[in-house]
Each structure stands twice: as C-alpha cells, then as structure tokens.
Design a protein around this motif. Structure first.
Motif, PDB file in Angstrom:
ATOM      1  N   ASN B 155       0.866  -1.181   0.000  1.00  9.98           N
ATOM      2  CA  ASN B 155       0.000   0.000   0.000  1.00  9.98           C
ATOM      3  C   ASN B 155       0.895   1.220   0.000  1.00  9.98           C
ATOM      4  OD1 ASN B 155      -2.675   0.637  -0.043  1.00  9.98           O
ATOM      5  ND2 ASN B 155      -3.112  -0.467   1.880  1.00  9.98           N
ATOM      6  N   GLY B 156       0.646   2.160  -0.877  1.00 10.63           N
ATOM      7  CA  GLY B 156       1.503   3.344  -0.941  1.00 10.63           C
ATOM      8  C   GLY B 156       2.824   3.016  -1.606  1.00 10.63           C
ATOM      9  N   SER B 165       9.201  10.740   5.821  1.00 15.56           N
ATOM     10  CA  SER B 165       8.083   9.856   6.198  1.00 15.56           C
ATOM     11  C   SER B 165       8.623   8.541   6.768  1.00 15.56           C
ATOM     12  CB  SER B 165       7.198   9.593   4.978  1.00 15.56           C
ATOM     13  OG  SER B 165       7.985   9.094   3.923  1.00 15.56           O
ATOM     14  N   GLU B 179      -2.597   3.058   7.990  1.00 15.02           N
ATOM     15  CA  GLU B 179      -2.618   3.126   6.528  1.00 15.02           C
ATOM     16  C   GLU B 179      -1.715   4.265   6.070  1.00 15.02           C
ATOM     17  OE1 GLU B 179      -6.640   3.676   5.401  1.00 15.02           O
ATOM     18  OE2 GLU B 179      -7.213   1.614   5.898  1.00 15.02           O
ATOM     19  N   PRO B 180      -1.288   4.203   4.806  1.00 13.70           N
ATOM     20  CA  PRO B 180      -0.503   5.329   4.291  1.00 13.70           C
ATOM     21  C   PRO B 180      -1.295   6.630   4.473  1.00 13.70           C
ATOM     22  CG  PRO B 180      -0.442   3.521   2.726  1.00 13.70           C
ATOM     23  CD  PRO B 180      -1.404   3.126   3.799  1.00 13.70           C
ATOM     24  N   GLY B 181      -0.595   7.653   4.882  1.00 15.33           N
ATOM     25  CA  GLY B 181      -1.260   8.933   5.120  1.00 15.33           C
ATOM     26  C   GLY B 181      -1.486   9.208   6.592  1.00 15.33           C
ATOM     27  N   ASP B 182      -1.550   8.114   7.391  1.00 20.29           N
ATOM     28  CA  ASP B 182      -1.697   8.307   8.838  1.00 20.29           C
ATOM     29  C   ASP B 182      -0.438   8.955   9.407  1.00 20.29           C
ATOM     30  OD1 ASP B 182      -4.128   7.132   8.671  1.00 20.29           O
ATOM     31  OD2 ASP B 182      -3.516   5.181   9.480  1.00 20.29           O
ATOM     32  N   GLN B 183      -0.610   9.619  10.548  1.00 19.81           N
ATOM     33  CA  GLN B 183       0.536  10.226  11.229  1.00 19.81           C
ATOM     34  C   GLN B 183       0.878   9.355  12.421  1.00 19.81           C
ATOM     35  OE1 GLN B 183       1.968  13.408  10.500  1.00 19.81           O
ATOM     36  NE2 GLN B 183       0.759  13.502   8.614  1.00 19.81           N
ATOM     37  N   PRO B 197       4.417  11.195   8.648  1.00 27.34           N
ATOM     38  CA  PRO B 197       3.371  10.562   7.846  1.00 27.34           C
ATOM     39  C   PRO B 197       3.830   9.172   7.394  1.00 27.34           C
ATOM     40  CG  PRO B 197       4.529  12.193   6.548  1.00 27.34           C
ATOM     41  CD  PRO B 197       5.127  12.266   7.926  1.00 27.34           C
ATOM     42  N   ALA B 199       4.305   6.619   4.641  1.00 28.65           N
ATOM     43  CA  ALA B 199       4.357   6.665   3.180  1.00 28.65           C
ATOM     44  C   ALA B 199       3.855   5.372   2.568  1.00 28.65           C
ATOM     45  CB  ALA B 199       5.783   6.936   2.714  1.00 28.65           C
TER      46      ALA B 199
END
Ligand code: ATP
Ligand code: MG
Lengths: 255, 408
Positions: B155-156, B165, B179-183, B197, B199
């Motif tokens: 993913n990502g 990242s 998930e990708p995008g989570d901090q 973040p 990646a």
C-alpha cells in the motif's frame, strides 16, 4: 452314480477276498500328557474291507475316537502297523497322507463341523474348493445334496438347518471326493431317534449302492445293530461283543 | 533338436501351469477368508479400526508435516540470496556496543562487489505511537537507507528522495489499523522524536526475514545523527550469483586476523530448519508407526481368538485334505483382508486430514507434496504388511494343530 470313476476300482485288487481297504496289526497308540503316558490302544488288530459296515462301541475313554483317528490317517500309531490297501502308512509323508486321506476317506462328526459362513452347497464343495474344477465340483455337490434329500436347501446357511439336515450336509460333504471309506464319530449322537434312523438309512444306502465302507463310532446299541459288524472296544483292547455275536461277520479280529 | 525344444516348453508349461493353479487356488482361499472375516463382525471391526488409526496417524502426520514444511520453507523464499553481517563483540572489548562505521560498510561494499549492501540502524529504547496515541510495544524502529530496494509495498510507495516519512511493516499496520497517510509518532531516545506521515505499508515477509520487517517501522537512516550501524544486510540476486561468495569475501576481508564480523546466510538457517524438522517429523511418524504395531498386535490377538474358537473347524479342513499351507494361506489372507480394509478406509481419511491441514498452512487443499503422499502410501502399505505379519503366527499355530482334534 460316478462311484465307478474311482481310481483302481474294478481291477479286482480291492475285492473282499484280496487286499483289505485298511488293516492294522499290533497297533498301539500312546498319548504323552504331563510326563504321563496314556495307552489309549493296546496292541489291537483290525481289518476293514470294501463296502464293510462296522460299528465301534465301547465305554467313554475306551479309545474309539483314537482308533478313528488312526483309520482316518489323521494320526499315526505309536507302534504297530497300519496298511492302507498294501501301503504301510508309516512310510507316507505328511503330505502323502494328506492326499490319501483326501482321495480315500470321508469324515462325519458328531457336531457336524459345517463352516457357518458357507452355504450348504459350499460346505459340500469345501473339500474340493482348492481344486480347479469348480463346475464339476458344483455339479457333484448339487447331486449329493439331492441324494441326501436337501435339494431345496442348497443356499441355506448351516444355522438355518435342523440338526438332521446339518448331518446330511456333512455326509454329502464326506462323499464329495468319492471316498472308499467313511468314518463317522457318533454321527447320530446329537439327533433324535427318527432323524438318526434317516442318517443310518443313508449310510446303508451308500454302502449298498456305492460300495463305500462305513465305520461308525456309537454309544447306542440300537445304532450298532444297524451295522454288519460290531467291534467292542474296552479300555483300549478289542473284545468279542457279548450281545451282537454276529458282529465278527466272517473277519477275524485277532486279540 | 526339436525334441529338446519340445521338452523345454513342456517344462515351462508345467511350471507356469502350477503357478497359475496356485494363484487360481488363492481365489477360493480368499473367498473363505473373506467370509470368515465377516463372521465376527465386532471383532473384525475393532481390528480394522486399529489399522485405520495407524494408517491415519502415519499418513496425516506425514502429509501435515510436509504441509508445515512447505509453509515454513515458503517463508524463506525471497531471502535465499540474503545474508546478515553483525559485529562480533568480545567481552574484554572497551566498547560493548561496537557498531559498523560508514568506512566499514564501504569496505564491505568493496569486498562483496556486485552485492547490495544495506546498513541498518537498530536503536535501543525506541517507541512508536499510533495516530490514536496508543503505544505499539511490539514495534521495532529501524533506520535504513531505502527499504524499497529490499521490500515490495502493499500500500503506498517509497518516495523518490525518502527523508520525511516512515514505512510500516505489515503486522504493525494490520494490528493497529495504520494506513498510508496516517501520522505516527516515533521516539528514539537521544536521537529523534517526531510525528511522521506513513508513506507505505510493506507486504508480509514472514519469519525468515532477517530484518523482521513485519514488526518494524522504518525511518530514513539520515534521521539518525551518528552514522553507525548495528547490522548490515548483504543481498545478491539469486539469478545473478550466490550470496555465499559475498559472505566469504566479507569474512575474508574482516576476519583475517581476528574474527570481527559474523556473517549468517538465511539459506543456512533454512537448511538447519529443514534438518531439525526432518528429525521431529520422523519421530512423530515413528509414533504413528507404533500405533500400527499396536494394530498388528490387535490383529494377531483377534486371529488367535478366532483360531481357538474354530479349532474343530480347522481340524476338519485338515481332515478333508487341506494342507498346512492352505490353512496358513487362508488365515493369513484373513489378516491381510483386515489390513487392506483398514488401509482402504484409512487412506481417504488421512488424505482428508492432510487436505484440511493444507488449507490452513498452504492455502490449497490439494497442495500435497510427493513426500506427503509417499507417507500416506507407506502408512497404508505398512498397515497391510503389519496385518499380514500379524496373521502368520496364529495361522502357523492353527495349521500345526493335530488334525485329529476334530474327533471328540
Ligand atoms: N490328545 C490326547 N492327549 C492325551 N490323551 C488323550 C488324547 N486323546 C485321547 N486321550 C486319552 O486316550 C483315551 C481314549 O480317548 P478317546 O477319545 O479315544 O476315547 P473315546 O472312546 O472316544 O471316548 P468318548 O466315548 O468319551 O468319546 C482316553 O483316556 C483319553 O483321555
Ligand atoms: Mg470319542
């Protein structure tokens, strides 16, 4: 009746005047049990001819079954000599005795010993099952069952037959190899008088029509009377029977 | 000449005839035996059950073991060309936490020319927090230049110039819904602290991965101030060459005077695993085989009882001219029939159990290996043979009874 295809039959050798079917001289049989020696037969002589009809009587433990075992080549004497026709059975190997037994002797037992998982017909075929003549065997077995009056019971299992019917199957079985001698140990012992009579008649018929010698062990005076000759065994020796004087029937059983 | 030829063919005829007769005579023997088996149904059933248990034990342990092995070995796939290099630390050394320096990594690169050399930082005292603020205790923080050279993402993707990242392993992501995008927050004592973040999430790698990527959170190595490395991964594309050469080259380079690095090839671990697996599996199959021996004892017992019960009947068989051999053959055939029935029932059960195990471990019910199927076959054959052998003693005993015992 295909008795006539019996090997050697009709060449005169087995004639009553000639060689006996089976004979014994000075026959002794001892059993060893726990260091003890039991002398079951004490130097007896006997002779059985073609189409003979002999009853062996005597008290329990007198050696009747022992004698039958010797006559049937199921056992060998401790000493003395048994001859089947002219052949000393002691000179036969185990497998030769086996073969002679199969060809010459039929057995009938008090408790029938039919194989419970086989039908009446298969039980009659049983002694010949390992021979590769299934068609011939089946025909002969069917014929024999017809002859003992069981043509409507061919496919019945032994436990679907009465005692008398079982014994008749057993007799048919004893005849499957066209024997010259049938040995029966108390063949009517488990049967009532009427049924026993039927069995005795059957033996008599076989003897008369096919020349089969019948030797029968019995406790029953009445059964013994049906035989031409009565042999009295007491404590391993042969006695001239006091009741049935005719029993010696022309043959001399030496004491 | 012609006479000799005829004589020969006569002889051959006779011998082949007698063999054929003997084989043909087996048919009624088998018929008698089969009827006898069906006579004492309960007893025969118990004997068959004993064989079934034995066959299933050997077969299922065999196929199941093979499935387990397949499953384990699959984890080593993709790491075949991989080796790890660790510093060797001696107790008397001044620095018990000796790490590799950039210079040493460069030496490795030179020694193992052609191999990909990836230095890894594995800091002590690290901490990962999810977007929700929960601490992920199982996560290991690792500094690496570019995980994309080693792992594929699920993913990502790994950014071109990876600096800002983090990349998360499959297990950590799955367990914590990352998930990708989570901090996520990463803290490394004395080194770094920050929220990054995500990646990419990596594909599952399995236990054989020398970096345990599934349990890791990867941080760009540039985030760590001092550039010393706890571990170096050496990788050779298996299609291009063998990692063994690179491993040897590094060992020669570093260990000529004193052993300062330890190089381990994943392949060797795999071989070790396979070896110890074989031992354990063989032991288990041995246990299964013992249950077949027990089945043999049961059959011998069944037959002994049956022979004693049928003494008179067997005496009659002997009286009417059945040879010892014929009686032995009949009784051995009875035992063998029990064995064959046990095998015929046991094999599908063993295969069924094997299929279930296959579903769980390999994901395909029909993923039987040759070796696994062999175990089922061996179990079946062994079951039948045990039954046959178990029949010999009772049969021999029965056949050697005096035939006279039929007379009262
Ligand atoms: N296998 C054997 N081992 C030891 N002794 C035996 C054996 N068979 C028979 N005997 C003994 O030999 C003697 C004769 O036995 P046999 O069976 O021949 O008697 P029988 O006349 O048939 O008796 P019954 O009318 O009760 O059947 C007996 O004392 C018996 O105990
Ligand atoms: Mg008796």
């Amino acid at each position: 009746m295909p008795v006539d295809d019996r090997p050697g039959d009709g060449d005169g050798n087995e004639a009553t005047t000639g060689t006996p079917l089976i004979s014994g001289t000075n026959v002794v049989k001892e059993y060893q049990t726990g260091g003890q020696t039991i002398r079951a037969l004490k130097r007896i002589d006997f002779r059985i001819d073609e189409a003979d009809s002999v009853a062996i009587v005597g008290p329990s433990g007198s050696g009747k079954s022992t004698l039958l075992n010797l006559l049937g080549l199921l056992d060998v004497p401790t000493s003395g000599e048994i001859r089947l026709r002219k052949q000393d059975v002691a000179t036969l190997s185990d497998s030769e005795r086996n073969r002679e037994r199969k060809q010459t002797i039929g057995f009938v037992f008090q408790s029938y010993y039919l194989i419970p998982t086989l039908t009446a017909l298969e039980n009659v075929e049983m002694p010949r099952m390992l021979d590769r003549t299934p068609k011939k065997t089946r025909d002969r077995a069917t014929e024999l069952l017809e002859r003992v009056g069981l043509s409507d019971r061919l496919d019945h299992a032994p436990d679907e037959l009465s005692g008398g019917q079982k014994q008749r199957v057993a007799i048919a079985r004893s005849l499957i190899n066209d024997p010259e001698l049938v040995l029966a140990d108390e063949p009517t012992g488990n049967l009532d008088r009427d049924t026993g009579d039927q069995i005795l008649d059957l033996f008599e018929e076989l003897r008369a029509e096919e020349g089969v010698a019948v030797v029968m062990v019995t406790h029953d005076e009445y059964v013994a009377e049906a035989a031409d000759r009565v042999v009295n065994l007491v404590d391993g020796t042969l006695r001239a029977p006091d009741t049935a004087t005719r029993a010696d029937g022309g043959h001399r059983d030496r004491e | 000449m012609e006479g000799i030829v005829t004589g020969n063919s006569d002889d051959r005829d006779r011998s082949s005839m007698s063999r054929r007769r003997r084989i043909a005579a087996l048919v009624p023997t088998v018929l008698l035996a089969r009827r006898n088996v069906s006579r004492a149904t309960a007893r025969s059933t118990l004997a068959v059950v004993a064989v079934v248990i034995g066959v299933v034990a050997v077969g299922a342990i065999g196929t199941g073991g093979e499935a387990f092995k397949q499953n384990q070995v699959a984890a080593y796939e993709g790491f075949g060309g991989t080796a790890t290099v660790h510093p060797v630390v001696y107790p008397e050394a001044e620095d018990p936490n000796r790490n590799f320096s950039d210079a040493e990594v460069a030496r490795m690169r030179r020694a193992a020319a052609g191999a990909t050399v990836i230095p890894v930082v594995q800091p002590f005292g690290s901490l990962v927090r999810t977007p929700a603020g929960e601490t992920v205790v199982t996560a290991q923080v690792k500094g690496i230049e570019d995980p994309g050279t080693f792992y594929e993402t699920a993913n990502g993707s790994v950014p071109e110039n990876w600096r800002r990242s983090v990349i998360v392993g499959s297990r950590i992501a799955a367990d914590n819904d990352i998930e990708p995008g989570d901090q996520i927050t990463v803290v490394v004592e004395d080194e770094l602290e920050g929220t990054f973040p995500v990646a990419a999430v990596l594909r599952p790698q399995g236990f054989a991965d020398p970096l345990s990527a599934d349990q890791s959170v990867f941080v760009p190595v540039s985030r760590f101030d001092d550039a010393t490395y706890d571990e170096v991964i050496v990788r050779v594309d298996p299609s291009a060459g063998s990692v063994a050469g690179a491993a040897t080259a590094i060992e020669t380079e570093f260990n000529s005077r004193r052993r300062t690095v330890s190089v381990q090839q994943v392949q060797q671990q795999r071989e070790q695993f396979e070896q110890s697996f074989e031992t354990v599996n063989q032991f288990l199959i041995g246990v299964g085989a013992i249950s077949l021996l027990v089945a043999g004892v049961t059959i011998a017992n069944t037959l002994l009882m049956s022979v004693i019960e049928r003494e008179g009947e067997i005496g009659v068989l002997r009286a009417v001219g059945y040879t010892r051999g014929a009686v032995v053959r009949m009784l051995v055939a009875e035992a063998t029939i029990l064995g064959i029935i046990g095998g015929v029932i046991g094999v599908p059960i063993a295969l069924g159990i094997g299929a279930v195990i296959n579903v769980f471990l390999v994901g395909d019910p029909l993923a039987f290996t040759r070796a696994g199927l062999q175990y089922v076959g061996i179990g079946c054959l062994f079951g039948i043979t045990t039954a046959l052998v178990a029949g010999v003693y009772p049969a021999w005993k029965a056949a050697n009874k005096r035939p006279a015992e039929a007379f009262d």
